[in-house]
Design an enzyme around this catalytic site. Structure first.
Site, PDB file in Angstrom:
ATOM      1  N   GLY A 142      30.476  -4.262   7.378  1.00 20.94           N
ATOM      2  CA  GLY A 142      30.715  -3.934   8.786  1.00 20.94           C
ATOM      3  C   GLY A 142      32.000  -4.446   9.387  1.00 20.94           C
ATOM      4  N   TYR A 190      22.813   3.846  26.183  1.00 21.12           N
ATOM      5  CA  TYR A 190      22.612   3.374  24.800  1.00 21.12           C
ATOM      6  C   TYR A 190      21.746   4.386  24.040  1.00 21.12           C
ATOM      7  CZ  TYR A 190      22.668  -0.196  21.129  1.00 21.12           C
ATOM      8  OH  TYR A 190      22.879  -0.894  19.950  1.00 21.12           O
ATOM      9  N   VAL A 241      27.231   3.591   3.580  1.00 24.28           N
ATOM     10  CA  VAL A 241      25.778   3.444   3.413  1.00 24.28           C
ATOM     11  C   VAL A 241      25.039   4.777   3.438  1.00 24.28           C
ATOM     12  CG1 VAL A 241      25.636   1.062   4.216  1.00 24.28           C
ATOM     13  CG2 VAL A 241      25.428   2.949   5.877  1.00 24.28           C
ATOM     14  N   SER A 295      35.781  -6.989  15.065  1.00 29.84           N
ATOM     15  CA  SER A 295      34.434  -6.743  14.550  1.00 29.84           C
ATOM     16  C   SER A 295      33.590  -8.010  14.594  1.00 29.84           C
ATOM     17  CB  SER A 295      34.504  -6.264  13.102  1.00 29.84           C
ATOM     18  OG  SER A 295      35.193  -5.041  13.003  1.00 29.84           O
ATOM     19  N   LYS A 310      17.805   0.724  17.153  1.00 31.02           N
ATOM     20  CA  LYS A 310      17.661  -0.743  17.149  1.00 31.02           C
ATOM     21  C   LYS A 310      16.190  -1.159  17.220  1.00 31.02           C
ATOM     22  CE  LYS A 310      22.039  -2.021  16.922  1.00 31.02           C
ATOM     23  NZ  LYS A 310      22.599  -2.431  15.612  1.00 31.02           N
ATOM     24  N   ARG A 340      33.502  -6.824  23.493  1.00 31.15           N
ATOM     25  CA  ARG A 340      34.495  -5.758  23.300  1.00 31.15           C
ATOM     26  C   ARG A 340      34.883  -5.657  21.829  1.00 31.15           C
ATOM     27  NH1 ARG A 340      38.897  -6.321  27.977  1.00 31.15           N
ATOM     28  NH2 ARG A 340      37.378  -7.809  28.772  1.00 31.15           N
TER      29      ARG A 340
HETATM   30  O1  0WE Z   1      25.388  -1.181  19.107  1.00 31.89           O
HETATM   31  C1  0WE Z   1      26.399  -1.111  19.757  1.00 31.89           C
HETATM   32  C2  0WE Z   1      27.484  -0.117  19.364  1.00 31.89           C
HETATM   33  C3  0WE Z   1      26.890   1.169  18.933  1.00 31.89           C
HETATM   34  C4  0WE Z   1      27.829   2.314  18.701  1.00 31.89           C
HETATM   35  C5  0WE Z   1      28.951   2.566  19.468  1.00 31.89           C
HETATM   36  C6  0WE Z   1      29.720   3.681  19.208  1.00 31.89           C
HETATM   37  C7  0WE Z   1      30.914   4.044  20.039  1.00 31.89           C
HETATM   38  C8  0WE Z   1      31.873   4.962  19.346  1.00 31.89           C
HETATM   39  C9  0WE Z   1      27.481   3.214  17.715  1.00 31.89           C
HETATM   40  N1  0WE Z   1      28.219   4.314  17.467  1.00 31.89           N
HETATM   41  C10 0WE Z   1      29.324   4.559  18.184  1.00 31.89           C
HETATM   42  N2  0WE Z   1      30.013   5.706  17.919  1.00 31.89           N
HETATM   43  C11 0WE Z   1      31.208   5.991  18.492  1.00 31.89           C
HETATM   44  O2  0WE Z   1      31.784   7.065  18.249  1.00 31.89           O
HETATM   45  N3  0WE Z   1      26.554  -1.922  20.849  1.00 31.89           N
HETATM   46  C12 0WE Z   1      25.505  -2.852  21.201  1.00 31.89           C
HETATM   47  C13 0WE Z   1      27.714  -1.838  21.755  1.00 31.89           C
HETATM   48  C14 0WE Z   1      27.354  -0.893  22.831  1.00 31.89           C
HETATM   49  O3  0WE Z   1      27.364   0.439  22.603  1.00 31.89           O
HETATM   50  C15 0WE Z   1      26.910   1.051  23.755  1.00 31.89           C
HETATM   51  C16 0WE Z   1      26.604   0.085  24.718  1.00 31.89           C
HETATM   52  C17 0WE Z   1      26.876  -1.165  24.120  1.00 31.89           C
HETATM   53  C18 0WE Z   1      26.682  -2.512  24.734  1.00 31.89           C
HETATM   54  C19 0WE Z   1      26.727   2.398  24.026  1.00 31.89           C
HETATM   55  C20 0WE Z   1      26.261   2.798  25.276  1.00 31.89           C
HETATM   56  C21 0WE Z   1      25.949   1.835  26.217  1.00 31.89           C
HETATM   57  C22 0WE Z   1      26.128   0.485  25.956  1.00 31.89           C
END
Ligand code: 0WE
Length: 258
Positions: A13, A158, A68, A19, A165, A195
């Site tokens: 990851g 989300y 994966v 990251s 999750k 971020r």
């Molecule tokens: O789990 C995450 C990130 C998940 C994620 C984010 C992206 C953005 C770009 C998975 N796939 C993608 N694909 C993309 O193209 N987080 C906990 C960070 C996160 O992501 C969010 C959040 C938060 C906090 C998405 C929507 C709302 C809040």
């Protein structure tokens, strides 16, 4: 004492220096672990070059591609671990993906394909990697994955990742139950918003971070290093009695009701 000398740790990851997996890899290295790094292969080899340069100071003894979604990639990566190390002690799962379209708007409009993609990369990958790691963790082991509060409580946008999750957290419990008799522990860290490459692509992430800075008991967000320290603890003998747990590393945000 927290000491990972002589422990072999495979970290998935890492995409760049923001990251969470990079924060974990650095702290595992500091504790003396021997590192293996996987990266997401692509046609242009962009991640390969970036990640190779980034992790160079940690002198990983394994550096392998692993998408994966490809069974062959996972098999090849763990074949390399078996050949180079013989035994594996630590596995860090720090992977998620959803289509950007599925991280805003109406959850009810999530496509079948988008739903399947999200759960394949973000949820099933843990089970698959653990299945491959189990036979190599011959002296016990520790597995850590990353989750988010959006898998327990509704968090704007989300959406399908929340379902992924929720499944991931339940996977942690089933895997912990199965692997416990082999002295392999499985836990998740639920980090507050940080971020990163993934999160900065999300609309409104800055507003979420500002909200956490106002509401969380510690009045701030957490850093990749703090997540890395918690992961290092979970991988150490100091956490020998802890398995199947979700450890919140979120400046206390999760306890708040308002
Ligand atoms: O789990 C995450 C990130 C998940 C994620 C984010 C992206 C953005 C770009 C998975 N796939 C993608 N694909 C993309 O193209 N987080 C906990 C960070 C996160 O992501 C969010 C959040 C938060 C906090 C998405 C929507 C709302 C809040």
């Amino acid at each position: 004492m927290l000491d990972l000398t002589g422990k072999n740790a495979l970290v998935t990851g890492i995409a760049n220096n923001r990251s969470i997996a990079w924060g974990i890899a650095q702290q595992l290295h500091k504790a003396g672990a021997n590192l293996g790094i996987t990266y997401l292969p692509d046609e242009r080899g962009r991640y390969e070059k970036k990640v190779r340069e980034l992790v160079e100071p940690l002198q990983p003894s394994i550096f392998v591609p692993c998408n994966v979604q490809e069974d062959a990639d996972i098999e090849a990566a763990f074949d390399t671990v078996a050949k180079e190390w013989g035994k594996l002690d630590i596995l860090i799962h720090c992977l998620a993906f959803a289509n950007k379209d599925d991280l805003s708007g109406e959850f009810s409009q999530t496509s079948r394909q988008g739903f399947a993609l999200t759960l394949d990369v973000s949820t099933y990958s843990l089970t698959r990697l653990v299945g491959a790691a189990k036979p190599l963790m011959t002296e016990g082991g520790s597995i850590v994955t990353m989750t988010y509060l959006g898998g327990v409580k509704v968090t704007p946008n989300y959406n399908v990742m929340g379902i992924a999750k929720a499944g991931l957290e339940m996977s942690v419990r089933y895997l912990a139950s199965e692997l416990g008799p082999n002295n392999i522990r499985v836990n998740a860290i639920s980090a507050g918003p940080i971020r990163t490459l993934a999160s900065s692509a999300v609309g409104g992430i800055l507003d979420m971070i500002h909200h956490v800075e106002e509401v969380a008991p510690l009045r701030r967000t957490v850093t990749q290093t703090e997540v890395g320290n918690a992961a290092t603890f979970l991988c150490s003998d100091l956490a020998s009695g802890i398995t199947g747990q979700i450890l919140y590393v979120d400046a206390g945000y999760e306890i708040m009701g308002m």
